[in-house]
Design a protein around this motif. Structure first.
Motif, PDB file in Angstrom:
ATOM      1  N   ALA A  19       0.837  -1.206   0.000  1.00 48.73           N
ATOM      2  CA  ALA A  19       0.000   0.000   0.000  1.00 48.73           C
ATOM      3  C   ALA A  19       0.869   1.252   0.000  1.00 48.73           C
ATOM      4  CB  ALA A  19      -0.941  -0.003   1.195  1.00 48.73           C
ATOM      5  N   VAL A  20       1.943   1.247   0.752  1.00 51.89           N
ATOM      6  CA  VAL A  20       2.869   2.388   0.767  1.00 51.89           C
ATOM      7  C   VAL A  20       3.525   2.546  -0.597  1.00 51.89           C
ATOM      8  CG1 VAL A  20       5.065   3.212   1.721  1.00 51.89           C
ATOM      9  CG2 VAL A  20       3.279   2.366   3.247  1.00 51.89           C
ATOM     10  N   ARG A  21       3.889   1.449  -1.230  1.00 51.01           N
ATOM     11  CA  ARG A  21       4.495   1.502  -2.562  1.00 51.01           C
ATOM     12  C   ARG A  21       3.530   2.133  -3.564  1.00 51.01           C
ATOM     13  NH1 ARG A  21       3.959  -1.097  -7.033  1.00 51.01           N
ATOM     14  NH2 ARG A  21       2.643  -2.713  -6.153  1.00 51.01           N
ATOM     15  N   VAL A  22       2.275   1.717  -3.529  1.00 49.87           N
ATOM     16  CA  VAL A  22       1.266   2.261  -4.445  1.00 49.87           C
ATOM     17  C   VAL A  22       1.063   3.751  -4.160  1.00 49.87           C
ATOM     18  CG1 VAL A  22      -1.193   2.204  -5.050  1.00 49.87           C
ATOM     19  CG2 VAL A  22       0.110   0.074  -4.889  1.00 49.87           C
ATOM     20  N   GLN A  23       1.022   4.144  -2.894  1.00 44.00           N
ATOM     21  CA  GLN A  23       0.846   5.548  -2.549  1.00 44.00           C
ATOM     22  C   GLN A  23       2.009   6.390  -3.076  1.00 44.00           C
ATOM     23  OE1 GLN A  23       0.380   5.287   1.704  1.00 44.00           O
ATOM     24  NE2 GLN A  23      -1.846   5.192   1.570  1.00 44.00           N
ATOM     25  N   LYS A  24       3.223   5.873  -2.986  1.00 41.97           N
ATOM     26  CA  LYS A  24       4.386   6.605  -3.502  1.00 41.97           C
ATOM     27  C   LYS A  24       4.323   6.726  -5.022  1.00 41.97           C
ATOM     28  CE  LYS A  24       7.619   5.640   0.232  1.00 41.97           C
ATOM     29  NZ  LYS A  24       8.856   4.960   0.643  1.00 41.97           N
ATOM     30  N   GLU A  25       3.900   5.663  -5.687  1.00 44.49           N
ATOM     31  CA  GLU A  25       3.742   5.715  -7.143  1.00 44.49           C
ATOM     32  C   GLU A  25       2.736   6.785  -7.528  1.00 44.49           C
ATOM     33  OE1 GLU A  25       2.524   2.036  -8.925  1.00 44.49           O
ATOM     34  OE2 GLU A  25       4.292   0.973  -8.222  1.00 44.49           O
ATOM     35  N   LEU A  26       1.615   6.800  -6.838  1.00 41.46           N
ATOM     36  CA  LEU A  26       0.571   7.772  -7.143  1.00 41.46           C
ATOM     37  C   LEU A  26       1.036   9.199  -6.865  1.00 41.46           C
ATOM     38  CD1 LEU A  26      -2.570   5.891  -5.846  1.00 41.46           C
ATOM     39  CD2 LEU A  26      -2.103   6.543  -8.213  1.00 41.46           C
ATOM     40  N   ALA A  27       1.762   9.407  -5.790  1.00 42.62           N
ATOM     41  CA  ALA A  27       2.239  10.745  -5.458  1.00 42.62           C
ATOM     42  C   ALA A  27       3.183  11.268  -6.539  1.00 42.62           C
ATOM     43  CB  ALA A  27       2.927  10.741  -4.104  1.00 42.62           C
ATOM     44  N   ALA A  28       3.924  10.379  -7.176  1.00 40.44           N
ATOM     45  CA  ALA A  28       4.872  10.777  -8.218  1.00 40.44           C
ATOM     46  C   ALA A  28       4.209  10.920  -9.587  1.00 40.44           C
ATOM     47  CB  ALA A  28       6.010   9.758  -8.299  1.00 40.44           C
ATOM     48  N   ALA A  29       3.038  10.331  -9.765  1.00 42.13           N
ATOM     49  CA  ALA A  29       2.353  10.379 -11.060  1.00 42.13           C
ATOM     50  C   ALA A  29       1.679  11.736 -11.254  1.00 42.13           C
ATOM     51  CB  ALA A  29       1.307   9.264 -11.137  1.00 42.13           C
ATOM     52  N   GLU A  30       1.478  12.108 -12.513  1.00 42.26           N
ATOM     53  CA  GLU A  30       0.777  13.345 -12.832  1.00 42.26           C
ATOM     54  C   GLU A  30      -0.337  13.050 -13.822  1.00 42.26           C
ATOM     55  OE1 GLU A  30       3.495  16.358 -14.160  1.00 42.26           O
ATOM     56  OE2 GLU A  30       4.350  16.599 -12.160  1.00 42.26           O
ATOM     57  N   PHE A  31      -1.466  13.748 -13.645  1.00 39.82           N
ATOM     58  CA  PHE A  31      -2.634  13.561 -14.495  1.00 39.82           C
ATOM     59  C   PHE A  31      -3.095  14.920 -14.997  1.00 39.82           C
ATOM     60  CE2 PHE A  31      -2.284  10.090 -11.579  1.00 39.82           C
ATOM     61  CZ  PHE A  31      -2.447   8.989 -12.406  1.00 39.82           C
ATOM     62  N   ASP A  32      -3.225  15.023 -16.320  1.00 40.05           N
ATOM     63  CA  ASP A  32      -3.634  16.268 -16.945  1.00 40.05           C
ATOM     64  C   ASP A  32      -5.125  16.265 -17.219  1.00 40.05           C
ATOM     65  OD1 ASP A  32      -0.967  17.104 -17.031  1.00 40.05           O
ATOM     66  OD2 ASP A  32      -0.643  16.215 -19.009  1.00 40.05           O
ATOM     67  N   GLY A  33      -5.745  17.383 -16.897  1.00 36.90           N
ATOM     68  CA  GLY A  33      -7.156  17.577 -17.195  1.00 36.90           C
ATOM     69  C   GLY A  33      -7.317  18.799 -18.074  1.00 36.90           C
ATOM     70  N   VAL A  42      -4.940  21.575 -16.440  1.00 37.77           N
ATOM     71  CA  VAL A  42      -4.641  21.488 -15.011  1.00 37.77           C
ATOM     72  C   VAL A  42      -3.966  20.144 -14.769  1.00 37.77           C
ATOM     73  CG1 VAL A  42      -5.642  21.308 -12.692  1.00 37.77           C
ATOM     74  CG2 VAL A  42      -6.545  22.972 -14.313  1.00 37.77           C
ATOM     75  N   THR A  43      -2.871  20.158 -14.031  1.00 36.35           N
ATOM     76  CA  THR A  43      -2.145  18.929 -13.715  1.00 36.35           C
ATOM     77  C   THR A  43      -2.218  18.678 -12.216  1.00 36.35           C
ATOM     78  OG1 THR A  43      -0.640  19.338 -15.571  1.00 36.35           O
ATOM     79  CG2 THR A  43       0.066  17.735 -13.913  1.00 36.35           C
ATOM     80  N   LEU A  44      -2.656  17.455 -11.874  1.00 40.57           N
ATOM     81  CA  LEU A  44      -2.716  17.021 -10.472  1.00 40.57           C
ATOM     82  C   LEU A  44      -1.810  15.815 -10.283  1.00 40.57           C
ATOM     83  CD1 LEU A  44      -6.573  17.033  -9.744  1.00 40.57           C
ATOM     84  CD2 LEU A  44      -4.923  18.845  -9.286  1.00 40.57           C
ATOM     85  N   SER A  45      -1.324  15.643  -9.070  1.00 38.78           N
ATOM     86  CA  SER A  45      -0.594  14.425  -8.740  1.00 38.78           C
ATOM     87  C   SER A  45      -1.597  13.297  -8.542  1.00 38.78           C
ATOM     88  CB  SER A  45       0.234  14.619  -7.472  1.00 38.78           C
ATOM     89  OG  SER A  45      -0.627  14.729  -6.359  1.00 38.78           O
ATOM     90  N   GLY A  46      -1.090  12.086  -8.415  1.00 37.10           N
ATOM     91  CA  GLY A  46      -1.953  10.935  -8.203  1.00 37.10           C
ATOM     92  C   GLY A  46      -2.676  10.952  -6.874  1.00 37.10           C
TER      93      GLY A  46
END
Length: 108
Positions: A19-33, A42-46
């Protein structure tokens, strides 16, 4: 009984680490809207933290009310993409850990 307890403890540790690994992946990811016409991005992190907003000159010329609506539209699009990615990753994590289907559905 002690073996069952140790097995459950080990399983809990695996879940926590993953779960911590997935949270770190999401925090590093970016999503454009984008808004309609892609005048604003607009760009948000995971984990749904704002990263940046890009506004075109064409959007600026529409006036403050329309600009506000377009920024909100782009933010909602980025948020939806970020949340969807989180749900998919958590569901995949649950499945990879062998959690029952109903339980992994609860993570969405």
């Amino acid at each position: 009984m002690q073996n069952l307890y140790e097995t459950v403890k080990k399983a809990q540790m695996v879940v926590q680490v993953e779960a911590v690994r997935v949270q770190k992946e999401l925090a590093a990811a970016e999503f454009d809207g984008y808004c309609e016409g892609e005048l604003i991005k607009v760009t948000l992190s995971g984990n749904q933290q704002p990263v940046r907003t890009e506004i075109t000159e064409a959007a600026m010329e529409l006036g403050p009310e329309k600009l506000s609506l377009l920024v909100t539209e782009a933010y909602k699009d980025a948020h939806q993409k970020s949340v969807q990615a989180m749900k998919e990753r958590m569901s995949n994590l649950a499945q990879s850990l062998g959690m029952p289907q109903g339980l992994s559905e609860g993570l969405k």
